[in-house]
Scaffold this active site. Sequence first.
Site, PDB file in Angstrom:
ATOM      1  N   ASP A 241      14.873   8.564  -9.661  1.00 39.94           N
ATOM      2  CA  ASP A 241      15.598   9.722 -10.193  1.00 39.94           C
ATOM      3  C   ASP A 241      17.053   9.340 -10.424  1.00 39.94           C
ATOM      4  O   ASP A 241      17.810   9.174  -9.469  1.00 39.94           O
ATOM      5  CB  ASP A 241      15.509  10.884  -9.197  1.00 39.94           C
ATOM      6  CG  ASP A 241      15.946  12.207  -9.801  1.00 39.94           C
ATOM      7  OD1 ASP A 241      16.760  12.195 -10.741  1.00 39.94           O
ATOM      8  OD2 ASP A 241      15.488  13.254  -9.317  1.00 39.94           O
ATOM      9  N   HIS A 335       9.137  14.487 -19.464  1.00 41.03           N
ATOM     10  CA  HIS A 335      10.457  14.858 -18.967  1.00 41.03           C
ATOM     11  C   HIS A 335      11.531  13.887 -19.439  1.00 41.03           C
ATOM     12  O   HIS A 335      12.610  14.310 -19.878  1.00 41.03           O
ATOM     13  CB  HIS A 335      10.420  14.910 -17.436  1.00 41.03           C
ATOM     14  CG  HIS A 335      11.699  15.358 -16.794  1.00 41.03           C
ATOM     15  ND1 HIS A 335      12.099  16.670 -16.794  1.00 41.03           N
ATOM     16  CD2 HIS A 335      12.669  14.651 -16.153  1.00 41.03           C
ATOM     17  CE1 HIS A 335      13.261  16.767 -16.151  1.00 41.03           C
ATOM     18  NE2 HIS A 335      13.627  15.570 -15.764  1.00 41.03           N
TER      19      HIS A 335
END
Length: 427
Positions: A241, A335
């Site tokens: 992330d 995403h």
Amino acid sequence: MPDQSTPQARMSAEVSQEPDPTGGLGVSRRALLGTAGATGLVLGAAGGAVGYAAAPAPATPLTSVGSDRVMFHGKHQPGITEGLQARGHLAAFDLAAGAGRKEAAALLRRWSTTAERLMSGEAAPHDDTDVARDAGPSSLTITFGFGHGFFGRTGLEKQRPSALDPLPDFSSDHLDKARSDGDLWVQIGANDALVAFHALRAIQKDAGGAARLRWQMNGFNRTPGATARPMTARNLMGQLDGTRNPKPTDSDFDRRIFVPASGEPAWMANGSYAVVRRIRMLLDDWEKLSGSAQEQVIGRRKANGAPLSGGGETTPMDLEKTDAEGEYVVPLNAHARITRPDKNGGAAMLRRPFSYHDGFEADGTPDAGLLFVCWQADPLRGFVPVQRKLDRGDALSQFIRHEASGLFAVPGGAAKGEYVGQRLLEG
């Protein structure tokens, strides 16, 4: 307080002759940092011996984690460009009834004094709890910001930035108003849990009768040094992330993340805007997916963060690449595809989150996810356009739920002798 900004000054810091319970002479945390200064300690250094011992025993070096120090004073506030910390606390306060500009100024002055001392490894200026007595600074950062309501309560409506207008509603929002917004926001991070809690407790006590706690959240990240080499952090879904996070070395980093020195309002010069979102991850549903299905949702390999179009983690994503059936290798609703800056008018934000876990529901469902914190020069050009696109068709949206939200104006750093927000409150 003496200036300890140079190694020579820190080396000469006085040892406090305070009696300890055994009748000996103790060594203060100021003297502890003086020992660190003599080693030439710098921000992010991996070495640097820091001593702590009761006299007359010789000083014992701290580890590199304990000795790392971030400076409080500077062009920008701490806690924005520094690396992820192992432990974090986010808190919002509302000014108490009857408290106005004068009380807010006194509070920010207290908070800034406390932050400067704790970030240098010293005790709190009064009523220290001794929680962090044996530790060094451990990369502690304390950051302060102002919410939309702060300006009305202090009579400073004309100084409220237009960029602080409330965020629009998003279809994925399930917001708890009691855990959203706030007049004042504080972000605390450190690489030691006790150091972080010590700072949180000191800040909360300093609020006194001027402000009351509105909400508070606790987070964590992987401890620096836990991996064989520095690498992008993983979230609780197991995904890397932050792969495409802007970097301070980027030529346009300051323009995207910080308000320019000539910007408006003037008191926000060199500041930034923080969007804070508590995002619950529906881990039970996520973990039912196969590894390959999870990769399709994100658009990247789970093992190394590489785009599904090939290469390594930092390889540019090929959005036009197709498979043998003519389907896009990176799905249209992935995403990573939707959040690309070049697909959002160049919108960019610096993500600096913490994971959180607040226990389990009665049925065993984990209350866990991400304390999402992102920084940008203008949230209407950074966070908002990206979130709107995610709202319209992100494959990840069915596995997450936005439960709390806040937007805060974070002024530039305080110069030596100033407190955070002084140019607003005394301008």
